[in-house]
Design an enzyme around this catalytic site. Sequence first.
Site, PDB file in Angstrom:
ATOM      1  N   GLY A   8     -80.025  18.855  96.027  1.00 40.73           N
ATOM      2  CA  GLY A   8     -80.149  17.858  97.087  1.00 40.73           C
ATOM      3  C   GLY A   8     -80.012  18.548  98.428  1.00 40.73           C
ATOM      4  N   GLY A  13     -75.972  18.037 101.476  1.00 41.40           N
ATOM      5  CA  GLY A  13     -76.221  19.244 100.690  1.00 41.40           C
ATOM      6  C   GLY A  13     -76.479  20.454 101.567  1.00 41.40           C
ATOM      7  N   ASP A  33     -84.472  20.560  96.093  1.00 42.85           N
ATOM      8  CA  ASP A  33     -84.673  19.175  96.468  1.00 42.85           C
ATOM      9  C   ASP A  33     -85.967  18.692  95.823  1.00 42.85           C
ATOM     10  OD1 ASP A  33     -83.382  17.229  98.735  1.00 42.85           O
ATOM     11  OD2 ASP A  33     -85.510  16.790  98.434  1.00 42.85           O
ATOM     12  N   ARG A  89     -71.088   1.672  98.994  1.00 40.21           N
ATOM     13  CA  ARG A  89     -71.432   2.772  98.096  1.00 40.21           C
ATOM     14  C   ARG A  89     -71.880   2.235  96.738  1.00 40.21           C
ATOM     15  NH1 ARG A  89     -66.885   4.451 101.025  1.00 40.21           N
ATOM     16  NH2 ARG A  89     -67.150   6.384 102.179  1.00 40.21           N
ATOM     17  N   ASN A  96     -79.055   5.884  92.028  1.00 35.84           N
ATOM     18  CA  ASN A  96     -78.412   7.193  91.957  1.00 35.84           C
ATOM     19  C   ASN A  96     -77.962   7.585  90.560  1.00 35.84           C
ATOM     20  OD1 ASN A  96     -78.926   7.385  94.628  1.00 35.84           O
ATOM     21  ND2 ASN A  96     -76.814   7.312  95.327  1.00 35.84           N
ATOM     22  N   ILE A 119     -70.941  14.832  94.444  1.00 35.61           N
ATOM     23  CA  ILE A 119     -70.787  14.207  95.758  1.00 35.61           C
ATOM     24  C   ILE A 119     -71.597  12.908  95.846  1.00 35.61           C
ATOM     25  CG2 ILE A 119     -71.121  14.535  98.249  1.00 35.61           C
ATOM     26  CD1 ILE A 119     -70.606  17.454  97.931  1.00 35.61           C
ATOM     27  N   ARG A 152     -60.227  12.544 106.807  1.00 35.97           N
ATOM     28  CA  ARG A 152     -60.295  11.438 107.770  1.00 35.97           C
ATOM     29  C   ARG A 152     -58.906  10.885 108.071  1.00 35.97           C
ATOM     30  NH1 ARG A 152     -65.882   9.065 105.042  1.00 35.97           N
ATOM     31  NH2 ARG A 152     -67.278  10.352 106.315  1.00 35.97           N
ATOM     32  N   HIS A 176     -63.043   6.238  96.036  1.00 36.90           N
ATOM     33  CA  HIS A 176     -63.683   6.640  97.290  1.00 36.90           C
ATOM     34  C   HIS A 176     -64.494   5.449  97.803  1.00 36.90           C
ATOM     35  CE1 HIS A 176     -65.478   9.092 100.353  1.00 36.90           C
ATOM     36  NE2 HIS A 176     -66.699   9.014  99.839  1.00 36.90           N
TER      37      HIS A 176
END
Length: 307
Positions: A8, A13, A33, A89, A96, A119, A152, A176
């Site tokens: 990716g 990436g 990719d 997400r 995905n 990821i 963060r 996450h």
Amino acid sequence: MVKVSVIGAGNVGATCANVLAFNRIASTIVMLDVKEGIAEGKVIDMLQAAQTLGFETNIISSTNNYELTAESDVIVVTSGIPRGPGMTREELIGTNANIVKSVVSQCLVYSPNAVFVIISNPVDTMTYLVSRFTGILKSKVIGMGGVLDSSRFKYYLRIALKANPSQIEGMVIGGHGDTTMIPLKRLATYNGIPVTELLSVDVLNKVVADTMVGGATLTGLLGTSAWYAPGAAGAYVVESIVKDYKRIIPSCVLLEGEYGQENICIGVPVVVGRWGVEKIIDVGLNVEEKALFEKSVEAIRRVNNIL
């Protein structure tokens, strides 16, 4: 000689590969990719930057030629569509999941012993997919979510404390996700001093709230997912593996009894070394933290059921 493949070549990436190259974490980096020209163009750009920045890492690229990834020590999977404004997400799961399963299956043909760093979002469910349905040892599948969320958390602590960032420690466990991550206020410190002694309850609660929507805040500003911090976080995990640093890193891993949970991938502190996950650390959650962890588990299981 260390070989790392990044699947990716999007923003995350490419940033991960660039950090790996610039910091000489791997001797060879492969970037693939599905879209023709993307990996090739970004690798040329990185190698032209190498003339100025002075790194000599060998970086190669291709459009979907998985043979180039053969005998990789670590494979970083960033493939998939990113979040757009207003998206969760979890909304990415249908697309995905198919992409990640295909990518990992092709990588395993050429690198059956590699450690996989996942990821792609939603990372807890994508890590579960790879852990449960590919036959890879659970110690060799690490979801990258906790490193990013913790960075963060430490960023917002730095702002609140007006502090030196190198002296701030903080950890985020759980899922996450904007409602599933758990910044551990009790364990956060500034130069060894608990932040609970330095910040008021209201300020600390705001730090936690800002951390939990940290990704969504950036998506709203940028119009797409962030990439500098996620890419650097992925490289941080890779570095701990290939250099056998044995860092304690909050990572999404498959639990089989730890923290009282079975058959779920969720963020907990783990020792990350040459062979992947070397040990899961139990930090002894208090009553409040256990309740939040249970809620996070329930939320992830709901998404896993969709999978």
